[in-house]
Design a protein around this motif. Sequence first.
Motif, short mmCIF file in Angstrom:
data_model
loop_
_atom_site.label_atom_id
_atom_site.label_comp_id
_atom_site.label_asym_id
_atom_site.label_seq_id
_atom_site.Cartn_x
_atom_site.Cartn_y
_atom_site.Cartn_z
N MET A 4 1.39 -1.32 0.28
CA MET A 4 0.35 -0.04 0.21
C MET A 4 0.78 1.29 -0.25
SD MET A 4 -3.26 0.89 3.20
CE MET A 4 -2.70 1.54 4.09
N ALA A 5 0.09 2.40 -0.93
CA ALA A 5 1.01 3.21 -0.45
C ALA A 5 0.61 4.15 0.05
CB ALA A 5 1.47 4.40 -2.50
N ILE A 6 1.85 5.07 0.81
CA ILE A 6 1.40 6.38 2.30
C ILE A 6 1.32 7.72 1.37
CG2 ILE A 6 1.41 7.57 4.80
CD1 ILE A 6 -0.18 4.43 3.71
N PHE A 7 0.53 9.14 2.12
CA PHE A 7 0.75 9.83 0.64
C PHE A 7 0.90 11.15 2.16
CE2 PHE A 7 -0.93 7.76 -2.69
CZ PHE A 7 -0.41 7.32 -3.62
N TRP A 34 11.32 7.52 0.13
CA TRP A 34 9.82 8.42 -1.05
C TRP A 34 10.28 7.70 -2.38
CZ3 TRP A 34 11.07 14.20 1.02
CH2 TRP A 34 11.01 14.25 1.75
N GLU A 35 9.55 6.90 -2.64
CA GLU A 35 8.99 6.08 -4.13
C GLU A 35 8.54 7.26 -4.94
OE1 GLU A 35 5.95 3.98 -3.52
OE2 GLU A 35 7.33 2.49 -2.58
N THR A 66 4.48 13.46 -1.31
CA THR A 66 5.65 12.43 -1.38
C THR A 66 4.69 11.20 -1.06
OG1 THR A 66 5.70 12.42 0.79
CG2 THR A 66 6.61 14.04 0.01
N ARG A 67 4.67 10.15 -2.31
CA ARG A 67 4.76 9.06 -1.56
C ARG A 67 5.43 8.10 -1.45
NH1 ARG A 67 2.72 6.87 -7.38
NH2 ARG A 67 5.46 5.59 -7.30
N HIS A 68 5.27 7.20 -0.75
CA HIS A 68 6.00 5.76 -0.28
C HIS A 68 5.57 4.47 -0.21
CE1 HIS A 68 5.00 7.62 3.77
NE2 HIS A 68 4.91 6.45 4.38
N SER A 69 6.30 3.80 0.71
CA SER A 69 5.33 2.47 0.48
C SER A 69 5.52 2.50 2.32
CB SER A 69 6.46 0.69 0.35
OG SER A 69 5.90 -0.11 0.99
N ALA A 76 9.79 7.06 6.74
CA ALA A 76 9.39 8.41 5.51
C ALA A 76 8.48 8.92 6.30
CB ALA A 76 8.15 7.05 4.76
N ARG A 77 8.50 8.81 7.47
CA ARG A 77 7.46 9.76 8.48
C ARG A 77 8.24 10.63 8.86
NH1 ARG A 77 2.77 11.04 11.32
NH2 ARG A 77 2.95 12.03 13.24
#
Length: 106
Positions: A4-7, A34-35, A66-69, A76-77
């Motif tokens: 799932m991606a988190i934005f 960051w993807e 930003t988007r990350h897994s 990422a946070r």
Amino acid sequence: MISMAIFYNAYSDLDLPDLMQRLDAAARSAGDVWEAWSASDDLGPFHLEIMAEYGVGEGFKSECFTRHSKDHTVQAREAMLAFFESFPGRKLLLNGDVLVAFHPEQ
């Protein structure tokens, strides 16, 4: 397996070139956590309406995302919070549509 991606979306009073320079530096610093990331000063027609929900009476100049897994949530946070805290002035940070941080000072 697809994760799932988190934005995250960060809003600021920075001019777009300044925000983009800061975002690129933060993304390099975050490594492969960051993807995807981007910045814009076209905040769209619903910007002021959305900001009003958070008690922001005046719109921001720019925003970035930003988007990350989900697999990299902690890293990422941390990277996004450090990046966000580096902004001068007013700023708002959302995770999806959930408030993470808001600094109303100008």
